[in-house]
Scaffold this motif. Sequence first.
Motif, PDB file in Angstrom:
ATOM      1  N   SER A 341      -5.577   5.643  -5.224  1.00 55.63           N
ATOM      2  CA  SER A 341      -6.654   5.283  -4.302  1.00 55.63           C
ATOM      3  C   SER A 341      -6.253   4.097  -3.432  1.00 55.63           C
ATOM      4  N   CYS A 342      -5.638   3.089  -4.047  1.00 56.28           N
ATOM      5  CA  CYS A 342      -5.203   1.915  -3.275  1.00 56.28           C
ATOM      6  C   CYS A 342      -4.203   2.336  -2.192  1.00 56.28           C
ATOM      7  N   ALA A 343      -3.266   3.207  -2.572  1.00 60.70           N
ATOM      8  CA  ALA A 343      -2.249   3.635  -1.612  1.00 60.70           C
ATOM      9  C   ALA A 343      -2.906   4.383  -0.451  1.00 60.70           C
ATOM     10  N   VAL A 344      -3.879   5.233  -0.774  1.00 65.49           N
ATOM     11  CA  VAL A 344      -4.557   5.985   0.282  1.00 65.49           C
ATOM     12  C   VAL A 344      -5.298   5.031   1.220  1.00 65.49           C
ATOM     13  N   VAL A 345      -5.940   4.015   0.638  1.00 70.08           N
ATOM     14  CA  VAL A 345      -6.689   3.065   1.479  1.00 70.08           C
ATOM     15  C   VAL A 345      -5.731   2.318   2.416  1.00 70.08           C
ATOM     16  N   VAL A 346      -4.584   1.923   1.891  1.00 69.68           N
ATOM     17  CA  VAL A 346      -3.611   1.250   2.763  1.00 69.68           C
ATOM     18  C   VAL A 346      -3.186   2.209   3.884  1.00 69.68           C
ATOM     19  N   GLY A 347      -2.991   3.480   3.524  1.00 64.86           N
ATOM     20  CA  GLY A 347      -2.613   4.490   4.521  1.00 64.86           C
ATOM     21  C   GLY A 347      -3.675   4.609   5.613  1.00 64.86           C
ATOM     22  N   ILE A 348      -4.942   4.661   5.208  1.00 60.71           N
ATOM     23  CA  ILE A 348      -6.035   4.770   6.194  1.00 60.71           C
ATOM     24  C   ILE A 348      -6.041   3.539   7.097  1.00 60.71           C
ATOM     25  N   CYS A 349      -5.793   2.384   6.484  1.00 59.43           N
ATOM     26  CA  CYS A 349      -5.776   1.146   7.278  1.00 59.43           C
ATOM     27  C   CYS A 349      -4.707   1.189   8.352  1.00 59.43           C
ATOM     28  N   MET A 350      -3.540   1.711   7.989  1.00 53.06           N
ATOM     29  CA  MET A 350      -2.457   1.810   8.979  1.00 53.06           C
ATOM     30  C   MET A 350      -2.875   2.763  10.106  1.00 53.06           C
ATOM     31  N   LEU A 351      -3.426   3.883   9.674  1.00 52.86           N
ATOM     32  CA  LEU A 351      -3.775   4.929  10.632  1.00 52.86           C
ATOM     33  C   LEU A 351      -4.816   4.463  11.653  1.00 52.86           C
ATOM     34  N   LEU A 352      -5.815   3.748  11.184  1.00 52.35           N
ATOM     35  CA  LEU A 352      -6.869   3.298  12.103  1.00 52.35           C
ATOM     36  C   LEU A 352      -6.604   1.896  12.638  1.00 52.35           C
ATOM     37  N   GLY A 353      -5.858   1.107  11.877  1.00 46.66           N
ATOM     38  CA  GLY A 353      -5.619  -0.282  12.284  1.00 46.66           C
ATOM     39  C   GLY A 353      -4.606  -0.402  13.406  1.00 46.66           C
ATOM     40  N   VAL A 354      -3.549   0.425  13.362  1.00 47.11           N
ATOM     41  CA  VAL A 354      -2.524   0.321  14.419  1.00 47.11           C
ATOM     42  C   VAL A 354      -3.119   0.626  15.803  1.00 47.11           C
ATOM     43  N   PRO A 355      -3.885   1.728  15.954  1.00 50.45           N
ATOM     44  CA  PRO A 355      -4.500   1.919  17.275  1.00 50.45           C
ATOM     45  C   PRO A 355      -5.475   0.801  17.646  1.00 50.45           C
TER      46      PRO A 355
END
Length: 449
Positions: A341-355
Amino acid sequence: MEKQRSSFTGKLGFIMAAAGSAVGLGNIWRFPYLAAQYGGGIFLLVYILLAVSFGFTLMVAEIAIGRKTGLSAIEAYKKLDSRFAFVGVLAALIPTIILPYYSVIGGWVTKYLFSFIAEDIHVIAADGYFEGFIASSFPPIFWFFLFIAVTAIVVVLGVEKGIEKVSKVMMPVLAVLTLIVAVYSICLPGSIDGIKYYLLPNFSEFSYKTVLAAMGQMFYSMSLSMGIMITYGSYMKKEVSIEKSVRQIEIFDTGIAFLAGLMIIPAVFVFSGGEKSALNKGPGLMFVTLPKVFESMPAGKVIGAIFFLLVLFAALTSSISLFETVVSFFQDKMKWSRKVSCAVVVGICMLLGVPSSMGNGAWSGFTLLGMDFLSFCDFVTNNLMMPITAFFTCVMAGYVLKKGTLETEMALSNGSEKLYHVVIRYVAPVCILLILLTSVLDFLGIMKL
Ligand code: PHE
Protein backbone atom coordinates in the motif's frame (compact mmCIF):
# COMPACT_ATOMS: atom_id res chain seq x y z
CA MET A 1 -16.14 -9.06 17.14
CA GLU A 2 -14.80 -5.57 16.75
CA LYS A 3 -11.08 -5.15 16.87
CA GLN A 4 -9.81 -3.48 19.97
CA ARG A 5 -8.64 0.03 19.09
CA SER A 6 -5.76 1.66 20.82
CA SER A 7 -6.68 5.03 22.27
CA PHE A 8 -5.06 8.37 22.54
CA THR A 9 -3.80 8.91 26.02
CA GLY A 10 -6.34 11.27 27.48
CA LYS A 11 -7.65 14.56 26.31
CA LEU A 12 -4.45 16.29 25.38
CA GLY A 13 -3.32 13.35 23.25
CA PHE A 14 -6.37 13.59 21.06
CA ILE A 15 -6.28 17.36 20.75
CA MET A 16 -2.60 17.41 19.89
CA ALA A 17 -2.96 14.70 17.25
CA ALA A 18 -6.01 16.30 15.67
CA ALA A 19 -4.41 19.74 15.81
CA GLY A 20 -1.26 18.28 14.26
CA SER A 21 -3.30 17.15 11.31
CA ALA A 22 -5.31 20.36 11.12
CA VAL A 23 -2.51 22.89 11.39
CA GLY A 24 -0.39 22.72 8.29
CA LEU A 25 0.15 24.38 4.97
CA GLY A 26 -3.56 25.13 4.87
CA ASN A 27 -3.14 27.70 7.61
CA ILE A 28 0.12 29.29 6.62
CA TRP A 29 0.28 28.91 2.87
CA ARG A 30 -3.30 28.57 1.65
CA PHE A 31 -5.36 30.80 3.92
CA PRO A 32 -3.39 34.03 3.33
CA TYR A 33 -3.39 33.76 -0.45
CA LEU A 34 -7.13 33.07 -0.56
CA ALA A 35 -7.85 35.92 1.84
CA ALA A 36 -5.71 38.23 -0.30
CA GLN A 37 -7.45 37.14 -3.47
CA TYR A 38 -11.05 37.15 -2.21
CA GLY A 39 -11.34 40.61 -0.76
CA GLY A 40 -9.49 40.41 2.58
CA GLY A 41 -11.85 41.34 5.41
CA ILE A 42 -14.93 39.91 3.77
CA PHE A 43 -13.21 36.55 3.28
CA LEU A 44 -12.02 36.57 6.89
CA LEU A 45 -15.53 37.31 8.16
CA VAL A 46 -17.17 34.61 6.05
CA TYR A 47 -14.48 32.14 7.05
CA ILE A 48 -14.92 32.75 10.77
CA LEU A 49 -18.71 32.53 10.52
CA LEU A 50 -18.42 29.24 8.64
CA ALA A 51 -15.83 27.84 11.03
CA VAL A 52 -17.85 28.44 14.20
CA SER A 53 -21.10 27.15 12.73
CA PHE A 54 -20.50 24.75 9.93
CA GLY A 55 -16.96 23.69 10.81
CA PHE A 56 -17.90 23.04 14.42
CA THR A 57 -20.94 20.99 13.45
CA LEU A 58 -19.17 18.86 10.90
CA MET A 59 -16.17 18.19 13.08
CA VAL A 60 -18.40 17.16 15.98
CA ALA A 61 -20.38 14.90 13.65
CA GLU A 62 -17.31 13.26 12.12
CA ILE A 63 -15.65 12.60 15.47
CA ALA A 64 -18.91 11.18 16.81
CA ILE A 65 -19.25 8.91 13.76
CA GLY A 66 -15.73 7.62 14.40
CA ARG A 67 -16.10 7.12 18.13
CA LYS A 68 -19.53 5.58 17.82
CA THR A 69 -18.49 2.99 15.23
CA GLY A 70 -14.84 2.56 16.19
CA LEU A 71 -14.10 2.36 12.47
CA SER A 72 -12.36 4.37 9.79
CA ALA A 73 -14.42 6.35 7.25
CA ILE A 74 -15.06 3.66 4.65
CA GLU A 75 -16.37 1.12 7.09
CA ALA A 76 -18.02 3.68 9.36
CA TYR A 77 -20.45 5.07 6.77
CA LYS A 78 -21.27 1.54 5.64
CA LYS A 79 -21.99 0.40 9.16
CA LEU A 80 -24.24 3.35 10.00
CA ASP A 81 -26.27 3.04 6.79
CA SER A 82 -25.21 0.88 3.89
CA ARG A 83 -26.75 3.31 1.38
CA PHE A 84 -24.14 5.85 2.44
CA ALA A 85 -21.17 3.55 1.89
CA PHE A 86 -20.21 5.55 -1.20
CA VAL A 87 -19.61 8.64 0.97
CA GLY A 88 -16.84 6.76 2.74
CA VAL A 89 -15.21 5.95 -0.58
CA LEU A 90 -15.54 9.56 -1.75
CA ALA A 91 -14.05 10.77 1.52
CA ALA A 92 -11.10 8.42 1.08
CA LEU A 93 -10.46 9.53 -2.49
CA ILE A 94 -9.99 13.13 -1.45
CA PRO A 95 -6.71 12.71 0.47
CA THR A 96 -5.46 10.56 -2.43
CA ILE A 97 -5.72 13.59 -4.69
CA ILE A 98 -4.57 16.13 -2.10
CA LEU A 99 -1.42 14.35 -0.91
CA PRO A 100 0.50 14.64 -4.22
CA TYR A 101 0.09 18.38 -4.61
CA TYR A 102 0.42 18.95 -0.86
CA SER A 103 3.83 17.32 -1.19
CA VAL A 104 4.77 19.62 -4.07
CA ILE A 105 4.15 22.62 -1.81
CA GLY A 106 5.91 20.76 1.03
CA GLY A 107 8.85 20.52 -1.38
CA TRP A 108 8.80 24.29 -1.92
CA VAL A 109 8.93 24.80 1.85
CA THR A 110 11.88 22.40 2.13
CA LYS A 111 13.68 24.24 -0.66
CA TYR A 112 13.14 27.58 1.11
CA LEU A 113 14.48 26.17 4.36
CA PHE A 114 17.67 25.15 2.56
CA SER A 115 17.83 28.46 0.73
CA PHE A 116 17.64 30.40 3.99
CA ILE A 117 20.45 28.26 5.39
CA ALA A 118 22.72 28.29 2.37
CA GLU A 119 21.96 31.36 0.28
CA ASP A 120 22.20 35.08 0.61
CA ILE A 121 18.90 36.48 1.88
CA HIS A 122 18.94 39.30 -0.68
CA VAL A 123 19.02 36.71 -3.44
CA ILE A 124 16.00 34.87 -2.00
CA ALA A 125 14.07 38.10 -1.50
CA ALA A 126 14.82 39.44 -4.99
CA ASP A 127 11.96 39.73 -7.47
CA GLY A 128 11.67 36.72 -9.72
CA TYR A 129 13.44 34.27 -7.38
CA PHE A 130 10.33 32.23 -6.66
CA GLU A 131 9.10 32.40 -10.25
CA GLY A 132 12.49 31.23 -11.48
CA PHE A 133 12.42 28.32 -9.06
CA ILE A 134 8.98 26.97 -9.90
CA ALA A 135 9.46 27.50 -13.61
CA SER A 136 12.58 25.33 -13.63
CA SER A 137 11.83 21.68 -14.24
CA PHE A 138 14.16 19.59 -12.14
CA PRO A 139 14.67 21.46 -8.82
CA PRO A 140 11.00 21.57 -7.72
CA ILE A 141 10.66 17.87 -8.56
CA PHE A 142 13.77 17.07 -6.56
CA TRP A 143 12.38 18.85 -3.45
CA PHE A 144 8.98 17.29 -3.97
CA PHE A 145 10.55 13.80 -4.08
CA LEU A 146 12.52 14.57 -0.96
CA PHE A 147 9.40 15.67 0.91
CA ILE A 148 7.35 12.65 -0.11
CA ALA A 149 10.29 10.34 0.65
CA VAL A 150 10.56 11.68 4.19
CA THR A 151 6.81 11.30 4.68
CA ALA A 152 6.87 7.74 3.34
CA ILE A 153 9.90 6.75 5.41
CA VAL A 154 8.26 8.02 8.59
CA VAL A 155 5.14 6.00 7.85
CA VAL A 156 6.95 2.84 6.72
CA LEU A 157 9.25 2.84 9.73
CA GLY A 158 6.30 3.65 11.96
CA VAL A 159 8.08 6.53 13.67
CA GLU A 160 5.11 8.92 13.61
CA LYS A 161 5.22 8.99 17.38
CA GLY A 162 8.69 10.53 17.25
CA ILE A 163 7.55 13.17 14.79
CA GLU A 164 4.50 13.88 16.92
CA LYS A 165 6.66 14.35 19.99
CA VAL A 166 8.87 16.83 18.19
CA SER A 167 5.90 18.63 16.72
CA LYS A 168 4.29 18.98 20.14
CA VAL A 169 7.14 21.33 20.91
CA MET A 170 7.36 22.81 17.44
CA MET A 171 3.70 23.75 17.03
CA PRO A 172 3.45 26.14 19.95
CA VAL A 173 6.78 27.64 18.87
CA LEU A 174 5.37 28.07 15.38
CA ALA A 175 2.36 29.87 16.85
CA VAL A 176 4.60 32.23 18.82
CA LEU A 177 6.93 32.92 15.90
CA THR A 178 3.98 33.58 13.60
CA LEU A 179 2.69 36.05 16.17
CA ILE A 180 6.06 37.80 16.36
CA VAL A 181 6.39 38.09 12.58
CA ALA A 182 2.76 39.26 12.34
CA VAL A 183 3.42 42.03 14.87
CA TYR A 184 6.56 42.97 12.97
CA SER A 185 4.64 43.06 9.67
CA ILE A 186 1.91 45.33 10.97
CA CYS A 187 4.54 47.71 12.32
CA LEU A 188 6.20 48.13 8.92
CA PRO A 189 5.73 51.61 7.51
CA GLY A 190 2.93 51.60 4.94
CA SER A 191 1.17 48.54 6.31
CA ILE A 192 -1.99 50.35 7.34
CA ASP A 193 -3.80 49.90 4.03
CA GLY A 194 -3.05 46.20 4.18
CA ILE A 195 -4.29 45.92 7.76
CA LYS A 196 -7.51 47.65 6.77
CA TYR A 197 -7.89 45.44 3.72
CA TYR A 198 -7.49 42.31 5.84
CA LEU A 199 -9.56 43.29 8.85
CA LEU A 200 -12.37 45.49 7.56
CA PRO A 201 -14.96 43.66 5.48
CA ASN A 202 -15.80 45.36 2.22
CA PHE A 203 -19.21 44.04 1.34
CA SER A 204 -18.96 45.09 -2.28
CA GLU A 205 -16.36 42.34 -2.71
CA PHE A 206 -18.83 39.68 -1.60
CA SER A 207 -20.00 37.05 -4.06
CA TYR A 208 -20.84 33.38 -3.97
CA LYS A 209 -17.20 32.78 -4.82
CA THR A 210 -16.20 34.19 -1.44
CA VAL A 211 -18.37 31.59 0.24
CA LEU A 212 -17.19 28.79 -2.03
CA ALA A 213 -13.53 29.62 -1.40
CA ALA A 214 -14.01 30.09 2.34
CA MET A 215 -15.98 26.88 2.64
CA GLY A 216 -13.37 24.86 0.75
CA GLN A 217 -10.67 26.39 2.89
CA MET A 218 -12.55 25.50 6.06
CA PHE A 219 -12.76 21.83 5.07
CA TYR A 220 -9.14 21.77 4.06
CA SER A 221 -7.79 23.56 7.08
CA MET A 222 -9.82 21.66 9.65
CA SER A 223 -9.11 18.32 7.91
CA LEU A 224 -12.84 17.76 7.38
CA SER A 225 -14.74 15.73 4.79
CA MET A 226 -11.92 13.34 4.11
CA GLY A 227 -12.38 10.76 6.77
CA ILE A 228 -9.52 11.98 8.93
CA MET A 229 -11.57 13.15 11.88
CA ILE A 230 -13.64 9.96 11.69
CA THR A 231 -10.49 7.89 12.06
CA TYR A 232 -9.25 10.11 14.88
CA GLY A 233 -12.63 9.87 16.57
CA SER A 234 -12.39 6.09 16.46
CA TYR A 235 -9.30 6.31 18.62
CA MET A 236 -10.75 8.83 21.05
CA LYS A 237 -11.54 7.74 24.58
CA LYS A 238 -15.17 7.79 25.63
CA GLU A 239 -14.67 10.09 28.60
CA VAL A 240 -13.11 12.92 26.59
CA SER A 241 -15.53 15.72 25.70
CA ILE A 242 -15.97 16.02 21.94
CA GLU A 243 -17.39 19.51 22.24
CA LYS A 244 -14.52 20.95 24.24
CA SER A 245 -11.90 19.25 22.09
CA VAL A 246 -13.44 20.58 18.90
CA ARG A 247 -13.60 24.10 20.30
CA GLN A 248 -9.91 23.98 21.17
CA ILE A 249 -8.82 22.58 17.82
CA GLU A 250 -10.94 25.18 16.10
CA ILE A 251 -9.49 28.08 18.07
CA PHE A 252 -5.93 26.90 17.50
CA ASP A 253 -6.43 26.23 13.80
CA THR A 254 -8.28 29.48 13.06
CA GLY A 255 -5.91 31.46 15.28
CA ILE A 256 -2.84 30.34 13.34
CA ALA A 257 -4.53 31.00 9.99
CA PHE A 258 -5.56 34.47 11.16
CA LEU A 259 -2.03 35.30 12.27
CA ALA A 260 -0.58 33.97 9.03
CA GLY A 261 -2.84 36.36 7.14
CA LEU A 262 -1.71 39.20 9.36
CA MET A 263 1.88 38.26 8.75
CA ILE A 264 1.54 38.20 4.96
CA ILE A 265 -1.23 40.52 3.72
CA PRO A 266 -0.07 43.85 5.22
CA ALA A 267 3.42 42.98 3.97
CA VAL A 268 2.07 42.53 0.44
CA PHE A 269 0.85 46.13 0.59
CA VAL A 270 4.15 47.35 2.00
CA PHE A 271 6.25 45.78 -0.73
CA SER A 272 3.95 46.29 -3.71
CA GLY A 273 1.64 49.14 -2.83
CA GLY A 274 -1.36 46.79 -2.82
CA GLU A 275 -1.73 46.38 -6.56
CA LYS A 276 -4.34 43.84 -7.58
CA SER A 277 -1.77 41.65 -9.30
CA ALA A 278 0.26 41.38 -6.08
CA LEU A 279 -2.82 40.25 -4.16
CA ASN A 280 -3.68 37.72 -6.85
CA LYS A 281 -0.40 35.85 -6.69
CA GLY A 282 -2.17 32.65 -5.67
CA PRO A 283 -0.12 29.72 -4.36
CA GLY A 284 3.12 31.70 -4.61
CA LEU A 285 2.08 34.53 -2.29
CA MET A 286 3.79 33.31 0.87
CA PHE A 287 7.00 32.42 -0.96
CA VAL A 288 7.21 35.80 -2.64
CA THR A 289 6.26 37.94 0.35
CA LEU A 290 7.89 36.37 3.40
CA PRO A 291 11.52 36.54 2.20
CA LYS A 292 11.05 40.30 1.77
CA VAL A 293 9.73 40.56 5.33
CA PHE A 294 12.66 38.56 6.69
CA GLU A 295 15.11 40.57 4.60
CA SER A 296 13.92 43.75 6.28
CA MET A 297 14.19 42.20 9.78
CA PRO A 298 17.22 42.16 12.00
CA ALA A 299 18.63 38.58 12.02
CA GLY A 300 16.13 37.86 9.26
CA LYS A 301 18.15 35.01 7.76
CA VAL A 302 18.13 33.04 11.01
CA ILE A 303 14.49 33.85 11.77
CA GLY A 304 13.53 32.89 8.22
CA ALA A 305 15.33 29.56 8.49
CA ILE A 306 13.67 28.79 11.83
CA PHE A 307 10.31 29.81 10.42
CA PHE A 308 10.56 27.52 7.39
CA LEU A 309 11.77 24.67 9.60
CA LEU A 310 8.68 25.02 11.79
CA VAL A 311 6.39 25.23 8.77
CA LEU A 312 8.07 22.13 7.41
CA PHE A 313 7.20 20.24 10.60
CA ALA A 314 3.61 21.45 10.46
CA ALA A 315 3.47 20.31 6.83
CA LEU A 316 4.98 16.93 7.69
CA THR A 317 2.51 16.13 10.48
CA SER A 318 -0.26 16.89 8.00
CA SER A 319 1.26 14.96 5.11
CA ILE A 320 1.84 12.00 7.40
CA SER A 321 -1.81 11.96 8.41
CA LEU A 322 -2.81 12.22 4.74
CA PHE A 323 -0.42 9.41 3.79
CA GLU A 324 -1.67 7.20 6.64
CA THR A 325 -5.27 7.69 5.58
CA VAL A 326 -4.60 6.73 1.99
CA VAL A 327 -2.50 3.72 3.03
CA SER A 328 -5.20 2.42 5.36
CA PHE A 329 -7.72 2.92 2.57
CA PHE A 330 -5.78 0.50 0.36
CA GLN A 331 -5.17 -1.89 3.23
CA ASP A 332 -8.84 -2.04 4.17
CA LYS A 333 -10.42 -1.88 0.76
CA MET A 334 -7.97 -3.79 -1.44
CA LYS A 335 -6.56 -5.97 1.34
CA TRP A 336 -3.03 -5.11 0.26
CA SER A 337 -0.22 -5.37 2.75
CA ARG A 338 1.05 -2.22 4.39
CA LYS A 339 4.29 -2.26 2.39
CA VAL A 340 2.51 -2.69 -0.93
CA SER A 341 0.00 0.00 0.00
CA CYS A 342 2.80 2.42 0.87
CA ALA A 343 4.52 1.72 -2.45
CA VAL A 344 1.28 2.30 -4.35
CA VAL A 345 0.71 5.60 -2.54
CA VAL A 346 4.20 6.78 -3.43
CA GLY A 347 3.47 5.76 -7.04
CA ILE A 348 0.24 7.79 -7.08
CA CYS A 349 2.11 10.76 -5.64
CA MET A 350 4.63 10.63 -8.46
CA LEU A 351 1.92 10.28 -11.05
CA LEU A 352 -0.12 13.25 -9.87
CA GLY A 353 2.65 15.25 -8.22
CA VAL A 354 4.98 15.54 -11.21
CA PRO A 355 2.34 17.20 -13.42
CA SER A 356 1.41 19.45 -10.48
CA SER A 357 5.00 20.53 -10.20
CA MET A 358 5.63 20.87 -13.92
CA GLY A 359 2.37 22.77 -14.41
CA ASN A 360 4.05 25.88 -13.06
CA GLY A 361 6.83 25.67 -15.58
CA ALA A 362 7.41 23.62 -18.68
CA TRP A 363 3.88 22.23 -18.76
CA SER A 364 2.07 25.45 -17.98
CA GLY A 365 0.42 25.30 -21.40
CA PHE A 366 -1.53 22.26 -20.27
CA THR A 367 -4.62 23.43 -18.40
CA LEU A 368 -7.87 21.91 -17.22
CA LEU A 369 -10.88 24.25 -16.95
CA GLY A 370 -8.36 27.02 -17.37
CA MET A 371 -6.26 25.96 -14.38
CA ASP A 372 -2.79 24.50 -14.11
CA PHE A 373 -2.75 20.94 -12.81
CA LEU A 374 -2.00 21.82 -9.18
CA SER A 375 -4.80 24.40 -9.00
CA PHE A 376 -7.11 21.95 -10.73
CA CYS A 377 -6.50 19.21 -8.12
CA ASP A 378 -6.94 21.79 -5.39
CA PHE A 379 -10.19 23.05 -6.93
CA VAL A 380 -11.74 19.65 -7.58
CA THR A 381 -11.09 18.41 -4.04
CA ASN A 382 -11.84 21.54 -2.01
CA ASN A 383 -14.60 23.10 -4.02
CA LEU A 384 -16.39 20.04 -5.37
CA MET A 385 -15.63 16.75 -3.66
CA MET A 386 -15.49 18.04 -0.10
CA PRO A 387 -18.78 19.98 -0.25
CA ILE A 388 -20.45 16.91 -1.80
CA THR A 389 -19.08 14.62 0.91
CA ALA A 390 -20.13 17.10 3.58
CA PHE A 391 -23.60 17.37 2.08
CA PHE A 392 -24.19 13.62 2.33
CA THR A 393 -22.71 13.49 5.81
CA CYS A 394 -25.22 16.15 6.87
CA VAL A 395 -28.11 14.30 5.23
CA MET A 396 -27.14 11.06 6.92
CA ALA A 397 -26.52 12.56 10.34
CA GLY A 398 -29.42 15.03 10.22
CA TYR A 399 -32.18 13.04 8.56
CA VAL A 400 -31.42 9.37 8.04
CA LEU A 401 -29.95 8.12 11.29
CA LYS A 402 -32.33 7.60 14.17
CA LYS A 403 -32.27 10.65 16.41
CA GLY A 404 -29.91 10.00 19.25
CA THR A 405 -27.56 7.67 17.35
CA LEU A 406 -24.83 10.28 17.18
CA GLU A 407 -26.27 12.76 19.65
CA THR A 408 -25.65 10.56 22.68
CA GLU A 409 -22.07 10.15 21.54
CA MET A 410 -21.64 13.92 21.18
CA ALA A 411 -23.26 14.83 24.49
CA LEU A 412 -23.40 18.50 23.49
CA SER A 413 -24.38 21.29 25.83
CA ASN A 414 -27.82 22.81 25.25
CA GLY A 415 -26.81 25.77 23.11
CA SER A 416 -24.41 23.77 20.99
CA GLU A 417 -26.97 21.05 20.47
CA LYS A 418 -29.45 23.58 19.05
CA LEU A 419 -26.76 25.04 16.80
CA TYR A 420 -25.79 21.54 15.70
CA HIS A 421 -29.31 20.58 14.68
CA VAL A 422 -30.07 23.75 12.80
CA VAL A 423 -26.77 23.63 10.93
CA ILE A 424 -26.71 19.93 10.11
CA ARG A 425 -30.31 19.79 8.92
CA TYR A 426 -30.85 23.16 7.27
CA VAL A 427 -27.99 25.65 7.07
CA ALA A 428 -25.22 23.38 5.85
CA PRO A 429 -27.06 21.27 3.25
CA VAL A 430 -28.93 24.26 1.80
CA CYS A 431 -25.82 26.41 1.74
CA ILE A 432 -23.78 23.68 0.02
CA LEU A 433 -26.44 23.00 -2.59
CA LEU A 434 -26.89 26.68 -3.39
CA ILE A 435 -23.19 27.25 -3.72
CA LEU A 436 -22.59 24.21 -5.91
CA LEU A 437 -25.55 25.02 -8.12
CA THR A 438 -24.45 28.61 -8.53
CA SER A 439 -20.93 27.49 -9.41
CA VAL A 440 -22.20 25.13 -12.08
CA LEU A 441 -24.55 27.73 -13.58
CA ASP A 442 -21.81 30.31 -13.52
CA PHE A 443 -19.39 27.89 -15.12
CA LEU A 444 -21.83 27.01 -17.87
CA GLY A 445 -22.34 30.72 -18.45
CA ILE A 446 -26.07 30.50 -17.68
CA MET A 447 -25.86 32.96 -14.83
CA LYS A 448 -23.07 35.45 -14.41
CA LEU A 449 -22.39 36.61 -10.89
N1 PHE B 1 -5.48 20.49 7.51
C1 PHE B 1 -4.21 20.41 6.86
C2 PHE B 1 -3.66 21.77 6.61
O1 PHE B 1 -4.25 22.76 6.95
C3 PHE B 1 -4.29 19.67 5.57
C4 PHE B 1 -4.75 18.30 5.78
C5 PHE B 1 -5.97 17.95 5.37
C6 PHE B 1 -3.99 17.40 6.44
C7 PHE B 1 -6.42 16.69 5.61
C8 PHE B 1 -4.43 16.16 6.69
C9 PHE B 1 -5.66 15.81 6.26
O2 PHE B 1 -2.62 21.90 6.05
